[in-house]
Design a protein around this motif. Structure first.
Motif, mmCIF file in Angstrom:
data_model
loop_
_atom_site.group_PDB
_atom_site.id
_atom_site.type_symbol
_atom_site.label_atom_id
_atom_site.label_comp_id
_atom_site.label_asym_id
_atom_site.label_seq_id
_atom_site.Cartn_x
_atom_site.Cartn_y
_atom_site.Cartn_z
ATOM 1 N N LEU A 167 -7.292 -1.549 -2.466
ATOM 2 C CA LEU A 167 -7.265 -2.403 -1.284
ATOM 3 C C LEU A 167 -5.940 -3.150 -1.171
ATOM 4 O O LEU A 167 -5.537 -3.855 -2.100
ATOM 5 C CB LEU A 167 -8.425 -3.400 -1.393
ATOM 6 N N HIS A 168 -5.258 -3.000 -0.016
ATOM 7 C CA HIS A 168 -3.967 -3.656 0.235
ATOM 8 C C HIS A 168 -3.908 -4.074 1.704
ATOM 9 O O HIS A 168 -3.100 -3.559 2.477
ATOM 10 C CB HIS A 168 -2.817 -2.712 -0.119
ATOM 11 N N VAL A 172 -5.132 9.664 0.686
ATOM 12 C CA VAL A 172 -5.619 9.399 2.039
ATOM 13 C C VAL A 172 -5.520 7.897 2.287
ATOM 14 O O VAL A 172 -5.482 7.102 1.342
ATOM 15 C CB VAL A 172 -7.064 9.887 2.240
ATOM 16 N N ALA A 173 -5.470 7.513 3.546
ATOM 17 C CA ALA A 173 -5.298 6.095 3.861
ATOM 18 C C ALA A 173 -6.044 5.747 5.138
ATOM 19 O O ALA A 173 -6.294 6.598 5.994
ATOM 20 C CB ALA A 173 -3.814 5.764 4.005
ATOM 21 N N TRP A 174 -6.393 4.453 5.224
ATOM 22 C CA TRP A 174 -7.016 3.934 6.440
ATOM 23 C C TRP A 174 -6.554 2.504 6.672
ATOM 24 O O TRP A 174 -6.398 1.723 5.737
ATOM 25 C CB TRP A 174 -8.550 3.919 6.330
ATOM 26 N N ALA A 213 1.727 10.204 7.186
ATOM 27 C CA ALA A 213 2.500 11.347 6.694
ATOM 28 C C ALA A 213 3.856 10.926 6.155
ATOM 29 O O ALA A 213 4.410 11.569 5.247
ATOM 30 C CB ALA A 213 2.674 12.375 7.810
ATOM 31 N N ASP A 214 4.408 9.821 6.678
ATOM 32 C CA ASP A 214 5.702 9.325 6.202
ATOM 33 C C ASP A 214 5.690 9.018 4.712
ATOM 34 O O ASP A 214 6.735 9.062 4.055
ATOM 35 C CB ASP A 214 6.097 8.045 6.961
ATOM 36 N N VAL A 215 4.522 8.673 4.177
ATOM 37 C CA VAL A 215 4.435 8.332 2.743
ATOM 38 C C VAL A 215 3.603 9.356 1.983
ATOM 39 O O VAL A 215 3.120 9.087 0.880
ATOM 40 C CB VAL A 215 3.861 6.912 2.546
ATOM 41 N N GLY A 250 0.808 -1.206 0.000
ATOM 42 C CA GLY A 250 0.000 0.000 0.000
ATOM 43 C C GLY A 250 0.845 1.262 0.000
ATOM 44 O O GLY A 250 0.485 2.266 -0.622
ATOM 45 N N THR A 251 1.978 1.214 0.690
ATOM 46 C CA THR A 251 2.887 2.359 0.718
ATOM 47 C C THR A 251 3.401 2.693 -0.672
ATOM 48 O O THR A 251 3.452 3.867 -1.072
ATOM 49 C CB THR A 251 4.070 2.069 1.659
#
Length: 313
Positions: A201-202, A168-170, A180-182, A153-154
């Motif tokens: 989706l990952h 955005v991520a969850w 924020a790192d990615v 996902g990163t």
């Protein structure tokens, strides 16, 4: 020693490693193994079996019918289709291999672009004498929602940022610092589905994450958005996704994983509109196969010499 290499769908495994160096009889099987009887008939007499990821199931019941089996090599380090406890109890050693981490994220972007720009449909139209028939979507300035910000996902998130997307991520335990790192922002699952133009989706499949994406999540998506799954079919309610696509409630979906593989000829997804379907190609690349089969040979050679490498049991 007799070795059986299963799941060689493309008849290519022999060319990715020096199997002859093992000095053993090696049989390559290209057809899918679906039932227990076929598996038992195919591998009886083989001390070593090589299995490709999760294509063939090795349950406790199946393993109990394979008394000749001594070493089971799986490509990759994790294979949910192998009952490791049962293998250990039966005295079967299980070893794995390394893998690439770039192949699946790359395919993910292939699916995103294929769905968003209707590439398969437009390609088919040009080949049949036609010309422009669709209007594509955009990436720049639009929102990418990544469910699961692990290794894969990163990589997907970083490519999205390179396209100029708002990422955005969850995930269950994702915090803002990690996102924020990615170059992403951590949001709630509801916000991700409601605001993203691309949802990908990952996520790791477990009992807790099974059917993570269902009717409620899909109903939040915008009519112009697309859904991508190159992870695990069990994360998604397939019936809900099929209904969503048939009713035109989202722009489309790109799928590489299915609840039954190979996908049966009469499976509803084969006739579902607004889809780009690939046959679980996420890890099917030259570099990945070279690692898989070269290290499978190394595992077998080490085991034959009384040593073990990359042991899982």
């Amino acid at each position: 020693m007799h070795i059986v290499v299963l799941d060689d769908y493309q008849n290519v495994a022999a060319g990715y490693a020096d199997w002859q160096a093992l000095g053993a009889e090696t049989t390559f099987v290209s057809r899918p193994i679906r039932d227990t009887g076929d598996l038992v008939e195919t591998v009886t007499g083989a001390e070593v079996v090589v299995a490709m990821r999760e294509r063939t199931v090795f349950s406790a019941e199946r393993l109990s019918q394979l008394p000749d089996l001594r070493l089971l090599v799986t490509t990759g380090r994790v294979n949910a289709s192998i009952d490791l406890d049962a293998a250990r109890a039966q005295g079967v050693t299980v070893c794995g291999t390394e893998s690439t981490t770039s192949a699946t994220p790359e395919l993910t972007w292939g699916l995103i672009l294929s769905v968003l720009r209707s590439i398969p449909a437009e390609d088919a139209a040009v080949h049949s004498g036609g010309w422009q028939s669709t209007v594509g979507g955009d990436l720049f300035g639009h929102k990418l929602g990544v469910i699961g910000l692990g290794r894969l996902g990163t990589q997907v998130a970083r490519v999205g940022a390179a396209f100029g997307m708002d990422v955005v991520a969850w995930s269950q335990n994702l915090d803002e610092a990690r996102a924020a790192d990615v170059g992403a922002h951590a949001v709630s699952k509801e916000e991700l589905f409601a605001t993203s133009d691309v949802v990908t989706l990952h996520y790791k499949l477990s009992e807790r994450s099974r059917r993570l994406v269902g009717v409620e999540e899909l109903s939040l998506m915008k009519p112009s958005s697309i859904f991508i799954n190159t992870s695990r079919a069990g994360l998604v309610d397939t019936e809900a996704l099929t209904s969503t696509l048939r009713e035109g409630r989202i722009r489309g979906a790109g799928l590489d994983v299915y609840d039954s593989e190979p996908l049966p000829a009469d499976h509803p997804l084969r006739s579902t509109p607004r889809t780009v379907l690939t046959p679980h190609l996420g890890y099917v690349t030259d570099d990945t196969y070279r690692i898989f089969f070269t290290q499978a040979v190394e595992d077998i050679a080490a085991w034959s010499a009384g040593e073990l490498v990359r042991q899982l049991t």
